[in-house]
Scaffold this active site. Structure first.
Site, mmCIF file in Angstrom:
data_model
loop_
_atom_site.group_PDB
_atom_site.id
_atom_site.type_symbol
_atom_site.label_atom_id
_atom_site.label_comp_id
_atom_site.label_asym_id
_atom_site.label_seq_id
_atom_site.Cartn_x
_atom_site.Cartn_y
_atom_site.Cartn_z
ATOM 1 N N GLY A 1 -19.049 -3.552 -57.052
ATOM 2 C CA GLY A 1 -17.848 -2.731 -57.186
ATOM 3 C C GLY A 1 -18.244 -1.281 -57.421
ATOM 4 O O GLY A 1 -19.270 -1.006 -58.056
ATOM 5 N N PHE B 1 -9.182 -8.773 -55.994
ATOM 6 C CA PHE B 1 -10.141 -9.018 -54.908
ATOM 7 C C PHE B 1 -11.139 -10.122 -55.251
ATOM 8 O O PHE B 1 -12.058 -10.406 -54.482
ATOM 9 C CB PHE B 1 -10.902 -7.731 -54.576
ATOM 10 C CG PHE B 1 -10.002 -6.581 -54.211
ATOM 11 C CD1 PHE B 1 -9.017 -6.739 -53.231
ATOM 12 C CD2 PHE B 1 -10.101 -5.357 -54.852
ATOM 13 C CE1 PHE B 1 -8.165 -5.694 -52.900
ATOM 14 C CE2 PHE B 1 -9.252 -4.307 -54.523
ATOM 15 C CZ PHE B 1 -8.281 -4.481 -53.548
ATOM 16 N N LYS C 1 -3.370 -5.977 -72.347
ATOM 17 C CA LYS C 1 -2.921 -4.635 -72.774
ATOM 18 C C LYS C 1 -2.426 -3.820 -71.598
ATOM 19 O O LYS C 1 -1.656 -2.872 -71.772
ATOM 20 C CB LYS C 1 -4.011 -3.907 -73.556
ATOM 21 C CG LYS C 1 -5.301 -3.608 -72.771
ATOM 22 C CD LYS C 1 -5.263 -2.377 -71.915
ATOM 23 C CE LYS C 1 -6.440 -2.314 -70.971
ATOM 24 N NZ LYS C 1 -6.421 -1.172 -70.059
ATOM 25 N N ARG D 1 -4.474 4.995 -66.792
ATOM 26 C CA ARG D 1 -3.712 5.063 -65.530
ATOM 27 C C ARG D 1 -2.436 4.228 -65.555
ATOM 28 O O ARG D 1 -1.402 4.674 -65.061
ATOM 29 C CB ARG D 1 -4.606 4.593 -64.361
ATOM 30 C CG ARG D 1 -5.783 5.477 -64.112
ATOM 31 C CD ARG D 1 -6.752 4.874 -63.108
ATOM 32 N NE ARG D 1 -7.271 3.581 -63.555
ATOM 33 C CZ ARG D 1 -8.206 2.884 -62.909
ATOM 34 N NH1 ARG D 1 -8.734 3.364 -61.812
ATOM 35 N NH2 ARG D 1 -8.615 1.712 -63.373
ATOM 36 N N LYS E 1 -6.495 1.332 -58.377
ATOM 37 C CA LYS E 1 -5.508 0.263 -58.562
ATOM 38 C C LYS E 1 -4.994 0.213 -59.998
ATOM 39 O O LYS E 1 -5.753 0.478 -60.943
ATOM 40 C CB LYS E 1 -6.148 -1.101 -58.252
ATOM 41 C CG LYS E 1 -6.664 -1.208 -56.832
ATOM 42 C CD LYS E 1 -5.510 -1.437 -55.860
ATOM 43 C CE LYS E 1 -5.998 -1.462 -54.444
ATOM 44 N NZ LYS E 1 -4.992 -1.152 -53.459
HETATM 45 N N1 LIG Z 1 -11.102 3.118 -64.467
HETATM 46 C C1 LIG Z 1 -11.196 2.894 -65.779
HETATM 47 O O1 LIG Z 1 -11.102 3.823 -66.597
HETATM 48 C C2 LIG Z 1 -11.443 1.510 -66.269
HETATM 49 C C3 LIG Z 1 -11.254 0.395 -65.478
HETATM 50 N N2 LIG Z 1 -11.491 -0.851 -65.986
HETATM 51 C C4 LIG Z 1 -11.344 -2.049 -65.160
HETATM 52 O O2 LIG Z 1 -12.409 -2.081 -64.224
HETATM 53 C C5 LIG Z 1 -11.996 -2.799 -63.048
HETATM 54 C C6 LIG Z 1 -12.360 -1.971 -61.841
HETATM 55 O O3 LIG Z 1 -11.617 -0.792 -61.872
HETATM 56 P P1 LIG Z 1 -12.034 0.579 -61.199
HETATM 57 O O4 LIG Z 1 -13.508 0.656 -60.989
HETATM 58 O O5 LIG Z 1 -11.394 1.643 -62.010
HETATM 59 O O6 LIG Z 1 -11.365 0.447 -59.770
HETATM 60 P P2 LIG Z 1 -10.496 1.511 -58.995
HETATM 61 O O7 LIG Z 1 -9.073 1.303 -59.277
HETATM 62 O O8 LIG Z 1 -11.046 2.873 -59.166
HETATM 63 O O9 LIG Z 1 -10.883 1.122 -57.531
HETATM 64 C C7 LIG Z 1 -10.450 0.504 -56.513
HETATM 65 C C8 LIG Z 1 -11.705 -0.154 -55.933
HETATM 66 O O10 LIG Z 1 -11.297 -1.251 -55.140
HETATM 67 C C9 LIG Z 1 -12.077 -1.246 -53.954
HETATM 68 N N3 LIG Z 1 -11.373 -1.969 -52.918
HETATM 69 C C10 LIG Z 1 -10.268 -1.594 -52.223
HETATM 70 N N4 LIG Z 1 -9.920 -2.560 -51.349
HETATM 71 C C11 LIG Z 1 -10.797 -3.570 -51.520
HETATM 72 C C12 LIG Z 1 -10.951 -4.851 -50.939
HETATM 73 N N5 LIG Z 1 -10.106 -5.305 -50.013
HETATM 74 N N6 LIG Z 1 -11.962 -5.631 -51.373
HETATM 75 C C13 LIG Z 1 -12.796 -5.213 -52.333
HETATM 76 N N7 LIG Z 1 -12.717 -4.005 -52.941
HETATM 77 C C14 LIG Z 1 -11.718 -3.202 -52.531
HETATM 78 C C15 LIG Z 1 -12.269 0.214 -53.666
HETATM 79 O O11 LIG Z 1 -13.355 0.399 -52.807
HETATM 80 C C16 LIG Z 1 -12.546 0.752 -55.061
HETATM 81 O O12 LIG Z 1 -13.910 0.610 -55.362
HETATM 82 C C17 LIG Z 1 -10.494 -3.064 -63.221
HETATM 83 O O13 LIG Z 1 -10.298 -4.386 -63.640
HETATM 84 C C18 LIG Z 1 -10.076 -2.095 -64.328
HETATM 85 O O14 LIG Z 1 -8.997 -2.593 -65.104
HETATM 86 C C19 LIG Z 1 -11.950 -1.024 -67.256
HETATM 87 C C20 LIG Z 1 -12.171 0.044 -68.070
HETATM 88 C C21 LIG Z 1 -11.944 1.396 -67.646
HETATM 89 O O1 LIG Z 2 -8.957 -0.085 -69.398
HETATM 90 C C1 LIG Z 2 -8.775 1.106 -69.485
HETATM 91 C C2 LIG Z 2 -8.852 1.827 -70.763
HETATM 92 O O2 LIG Z 2 -9.576 1.113 -71.719
HETATM 93 C C3 LIG Z 2 -8.380 1.868 -68.289
HETATM 94 O O3 LIG Z 2 -7.083 1.526 -68.030
HETATM 95 P P1 LIG Z 2 -6.350 1.986 -66.692
HETATM 96 O O4 LIG Z 2 -6.791 1.037 -65.633
HETATM 97 O O5 LIG Z 2 -4.913 1.908 -67.028
HETATM 98 O O6 LIG Z 2 -6.809 3.399 -66.429
#
Ligand SMILES: NC(=O)C1=CN([C@@H]2O[C@H](COP(=O)(O)OP(=O)(O)OC[C@H]3O[C@@H](n4cnc5c(N)ncnc54)[C@H](O)[C@@H]3O)[C@@H](O)[C@H]2O)C=CC1
Ligand SMILES: O=C(CO)COP(=O)(O)O
Length: 404
Positions: A14, A116, A263, A329, A356
């Site tokens: 990822g 995904f 959450k 977000r 997302k």
């Molecule tokens: N962004 C943040 O601040 C934080 C996110 N998280 C968690 O981390 C996890 C990943 O989130 P992010 O890295 O922020 O993702 P994101 O929301 O930034 O990214 C979307 C990702 O999905 C991928 N994507 C799109 N279509 C796809 C497909 N069909 N198959 C596979 N991948 C596809 C994109 O290439 C991109 O890497 C989530 O569960 C989120 O809740 C946890 C803590 C912090």
């Molecule tokens: O998990 C997160 C904060 O701890 C990030 O949350 P969001 O996906 O809502 O940005």
């Protein structure tokens, strides 16, 4: 401590906002601990063509034609789409082939939006080391109408490996900028994985472990070979902790996973009430009610294993709730949706540049599960969020749900 002659190869599966940030921080750590980890960190990228912004410092080198995201990352050391403006260490290697990215890795870090998961696991099943171990940074749950499963366990069961969970009050862009924060990692080290250091028989089994319902897990773990360094709390601490990222290691995968997943529903509710024009007192009521529903959910569906103190004491509990309802977000964009009078799904499509909102699908999945189980009465806030997403409930009706 005796060390084997192999080191752990790490792959981050990822490359979104958080996936890229985690790749950055573990790649800094692998450089510092060459006795435990291979220096290069593979990062699987869902390949897409990206046009670099005119004001990007890489515009001159890349030009105005769309380029493969992997090629931009490997030449500019920046994920120009999902983490722009952050320099990645050169030992983060972007790879568009998921099978190649996971090949020979003994540590797999799962970090992508939870919707995904089935498709991604299908692609890597059979291509990983049988003794690989995982950490899931994904915030979400896997549900059918009859069952709710932690993402880390779904990964473990699908791939036949052990997988722990990382979750906390973590905003990716702040951590990528090396602003200090905390996180929680839940990992129940398979007993065999520590034997590599004390010379126990190499063909010892990987050790029985209990699942999140307190039952002996059906997964027959392949033991970590003797020629690897052991892999437990100490090594995962080394891999994830940075001067700006304080790690707390625990064993409660249920608390860490549910806190992180649920959450997001509460964060959406907070965005709704704030978008409606209400302020901190209303948001605090939503956060408090939301935490009570998370605890009720954990007690009802994971009664044997939940350690409630995780939710009170760890970053993965109240800490994550606070940051998610004030700065993340799911909160920000659901507030925007109400302010603009459009759906959150519409805002996700138009404003997030491919990122997302996990709260939308989590709300859908959890509500459908609660209805199928006839368990709606204890979760008015969770169900209200689903109703608002569907246009069937109004934000201003939320207080009525709590009137006796
Ligand atoms: N962004 C943040 O601040 C934080 C996110 N998280 C968690 O981390 C996890 C990943 O989130 P992010 O890295 O922020 O993702 P994101 O929301 O930034 O990214 C979307 C990702 O999905 C991928 N994507 C799109 N279509 C796809 C497909 N069909 N198959 C596979 N991948 C596809 C994109 O290439 C991109 O890497 C989530 O569960 C989120 O809740 C946890 C803590 C912090
Ligand atoms: O998990 C997160 C904060 O701890 C990030 O949350 P969001 O996906 O809502 O940005």
């Amino acid at each position: 401590m005796a060390r084997g002659h192999r080191t752990h190869k790490v792959t981050v599966i990822g490359s979104g906002n958080w996936g890229t940030t985690v790749a950055k921080l573990v790649a800094e750590s692998t450089r510092e601990h060459p006795d435990v980890f291979e220096e290069d960190v593979q990062m699987w990228v869902y390949e897409e063509n990206v046009t670099i912004a005119k004001d990007s410092p890489h515009y001159a080198a890349v030009g105005d034609q769309p380029q493969k995201l992997t090629s931009i990352i490997n030449t500019c050391h920046e994920n120009a789409k999902y983490l722009p403006g952050i320099k990645l260490p050169s030992n983060v290697v972007a790879n568009p082939s998921i099978q190649d990215a996971v090949k020979d890795s003994s540590i797999l870090i799962f970090n992508f939006p939870h919707e995904f998961i089935a498709n991604i696991l299908k692609q890597i099943k059979g291509h990983i080391l049988p003794y690989a171990r995982g950490i899931s940074c994904i915030k979400g749950v896997t549900v059918t109408d009859h069952n709710v499963e932690l993402i880390c366990e779904y990964i473990g069961e699908t791939l036949g490996i052990y997988c722990g969970a990382l979750s906390g009050a973590n905003i990716a862009s702040e951590i990528a900028n090396e602003e200090w924060c905390e996180t929680t990692i839940a990992y129940n080290t398979p007993p065999g994985d520590l034997r590599a250091s004390n010379g126990a028989a190499p063909n010892d089994n990987g050790g029985e472990h209990k699942d999140s319902h307190g039952q002996i897990s059906k997964i027959k773990l392949t033991p970590l070979p003797q020629n690897y360094p052991p892999l437990g709390h100490e090594e995962f601490y080394k891999l994830f902790s940075r001067p700006y990222f304080t790690v707390s290691m625990v064993s409660d995968v249920v608390g860490v996973s549910l806190g992180g997943a649920l959450k997001n529903i509460v964060a959406i509710a907070c965005g709704f009430v704030e978008g409606h024009g209400w302020n901190m007192t209303a948001k605090t009521a939503v956060m408090r009610r939301g935490m009570l529903e998370i605890i009720a959910f954990a007690r009802e569906f994971f009664p044997e294993t939940i350690e409630e103190k995780t939710l009170w004491e760890e970053s993965a509990g109240w800490g994550d709730m606070i940051v998610s309802c004030t700065a993340a977000r799911n909160w920000r964009y659901s507030k925007m949706a109400v302010e603009r009078g459009v759906t959150v799904q519409e805002i996700e499509r138009t404003e997030l540049n491919g990122q997302k909102l996990q709260g939308i699908s989590t709300s859908r999945e959890v509500s459908s599960f609660l209805r199928a189980r006839g368990a709606e009465q204890n979760y008015p806030l969770f169900l209200a969020v689903d109703g608002i997403l569907d246009g069937k409930v109004k934000v201003e009706d939320i207080p009525k749900l709590f009137r006796k």
